[in-house]
Design an enzyme around this catalytic site. Structure first.
Site, short mmCIF file in Angstrom:
data_model
loop_
_atom_site.label_atom_id
_atom_site.label_comp_id
_atom_site.label_asym_id
_atom_site.label_seq_id
_atom_site.Cartn_x
_atom_site.Cartn_y
_atom_site.Cartn_z
N GLU A 112 0.84 -1.19 0.00
CA GLU A 112 0.00 0.00 0.00
C GLU A 112 0.87 1.24 0.00
OE1 GLU A 112 -4.24 -0.99 2.20
OE2 GLU A 112 -2.73 0.13 3.30
N CYS A 113 0.61 2.16 -0.91
CA CYS A 113 1.26 3.47 -0.96
C CYS A 113 2.78 3.33 -0.94
CB CYS A 113 0.74 4.36 0.16
SG CYS A 113 0.99 6.13 -0.15
N GLY A 114 3.45 3.61 0.18
CA GLY A 114 4.89 3.45 0.24
C GLY A 114 5.32 2.03 -0.08
N TYR A 133 3.78 0.04 -2.10
CA TYR A 133 3.64 -0.05 -3.56
C TYR A 133 4.85 0.54 -4.26
CZ TYR A 133 1.70 1.31 -8.17
OH TYR A 133 1.49 1.52 -9.51
N THR A 150 -0.82 -0.74 -4.73
CA THR A 150 -1.58 0.45 -5.11
C THR A 150 -1.28 1.57 -4.13
OG1 THR A 150 -3.85 1.33 -5.29
CG2 THR A 150 -3.52 -0.47 -3.76
#
Length: 438
Positions: free
Chosen positions: A328-330, A332, A429
């Site tokens: 997730e985010c970082g 990703y 993502t």
């Protein structure tokens, strides 16, 4: 034991809600009160401060992302063995998105749902009697949201306090305290908000200073009596995100810190085991785990160290050959081929997905998101809808060749297109999942 609760709200961000909340949490805890903290909205950082202040885990409640039954369940859990719950509002008290009633994401939604009064924090710097007009507006804007009292913040002097207090009490609202301006009480910030509590070099002394200021400035006994007794049904976990595996290898260090407390709590309650490891310490995920989870955080601050973590990179690559890996985010960003840091230096990441990201030319991406999962994944089956948010400054500079993880819409349902990537057992993502859609 029946817990009492009050919401700490303000007209806007930057009013001092977090400092007041943290100080009050520690001040009540020092008195022996069993006090707990809650933060409204999608915020990873403030619940960490709440936890440091009280010695008990924090919690997020989000009226847009979470269905009412899940809100009731999580709130009921937080009140167990508690005497007082302080709920810190995100942004301004009524700020949210224009959607269905009581699903806007605002703290005011929770005030209505739980019938909890509000302690209004007013930053009175640069004004005096005019503060009463703001308090008056809050008191009358929504008849279903009750203003219990006011705390003045950043007053310049005792005379300043008197002018504000007399004007506000004339409109029928009690002023239960006034915190004088003190730069030493300010918490340090960076691009995603406050510097996290775990990274603050003098966190306990700082929280004690905040508590000292609140003890000196606010009538704690009156505040406790203003909090409303909590009495509600227990709710349901039907909309909670199920554990993505029985044994979850969780990246957990200064680069990977953003896992919502309610997810960790629910996964453990559902029987999952969380097995932490540190990519910054060049640790690989435990191969006996069913899934590897890379949460968000600050990989851009540690890109060089992550690029050099050959043991971590080899281990997660080996893990991904047979088992799911999700970022997730970082997380990703680290799953991609490369990451460009703020100085323009390019660092090789794991390459488990084919995209590349950059922090060199920052662009803020912020808002609620509805994600329709594109293919079966650890977070759900194809077509399942999740609610969550994005908050990052990184940009995708090469979208890569992978299939999308999900199709995204904003908080009002407007399509935003494909998001993230998936290849083999790997998915990722920028989207942070909070709860199932609905």
């Amino acid at each position: 034991m029946t817990a009492r609760a009050i919401i700490i709200g303000a007209p806007r961000s930057g009013s001092g809600k977090t400092s007041v909340t943290i100080g009050l949490l520690r001040a009540f805890a020092r008195r022996g009160v069993k006090v707990r903290g809650i933060k409204t909205g999608p915020d990873y950082i403030d619940p960490g401060f709440h936890a440091f202040a009280t010695g008990t885990p924090g919690l997020n409640l989000d009226s847009w992302a979470m269905q009412p039954d899940l809100l009731r369940h999580l709130f009921s859990q937080q009140t167990e063995d508690a005497e007082l719950i302080l709920i810190e509002s995100a942004m301004g008290l009524f700020d949210g998105i224009p959607v269905a009633e009581n699903r806007t994401g605002s703290a005011a939604d929770l005030a209505r749902l739980f019938r909890i009064p509000v302690l209004l924090v007013l930053d009175v710097s640069g004004q005096s009697q005019t503060a009463a007009t703001i308090a008056h507006g809050f008191a009358h804007y929504d008849p279903d949201v009750t203003m219990g009292a006011v705390v003045l913040n950043r007053a310049g002097s005792e005379r300043h306090r008197t002018l504000c207090t007399e004007a506000i009490e004339k409109i029928g609202l009690p002023v239960v305290g006034c915190v004088l301006r003190d730069p030493s009480l300010i918490l340090p910030e960076r691009h995603l908000g406050l510097v996290q509590a775990s990274e603050h070099p003098e966190i306990d002394p700082h929280i004690d200073r905040l508590a000292d200021a609140m003890e000196k400035s606010i009538d704690l006994d009156t505040l406790f009596s203003l909090a409303a007794p909590v009495d509600m049904p227990c709710g349901s976990v039907a909309a909670a995100i199920a554990p993505p595996g029985q044994r979850i290898a969780l990246a957990e260090d200064a680069a990977f810190t953003f896992l919502y407390p309610h997810l960790r709590r629910h996964w453990r309650a559902a029987g999952a085991e969380i097995v932490p490891f540190s990519p910054l310490a060049d640790e690989a995920p435990d191969e006996s785990c069913d899934i590897c989870w890379l949460p968000g955080g600050y990989p851009e601050l540690f890109a060089g160290k992550l690029a050099d973590a050959v043991g971590f990179k080899a281990g997660i690559t080996r893990f991904a050959e047979t088992k799911p890996v999700h970022g997730e985010c970082g997380g990703y960003m680290v799953l991609g081929e490369r990451l460009e840091d703020a100085e323009g230096v390019i660092h090789a990441m794991t390459g488990l997905l084919s995209h590349a990201t950059s922090f060199a030319t920052r662009k803020m991406n912020l808002g609620y998101r509805q994600a329709t999962i594109a293919a079966d994944s650890p977070l759900g089956m194809a077509g399942d809808v999740l609610r969550g948010h994005e908050f990052h400054y990184a940009r995708v500079i090469d979208p890569g060749r992978d299939q999308p993880f999900a199709h995204m819409a904003d908080g009002q349902g407007r399509p935003l297109g494909p998001s993230g990537g998936r290849r083999g057992f790997v998915s990722g993502t920028f989207f942070h999942a909070i709860a199932k859609g609905g």
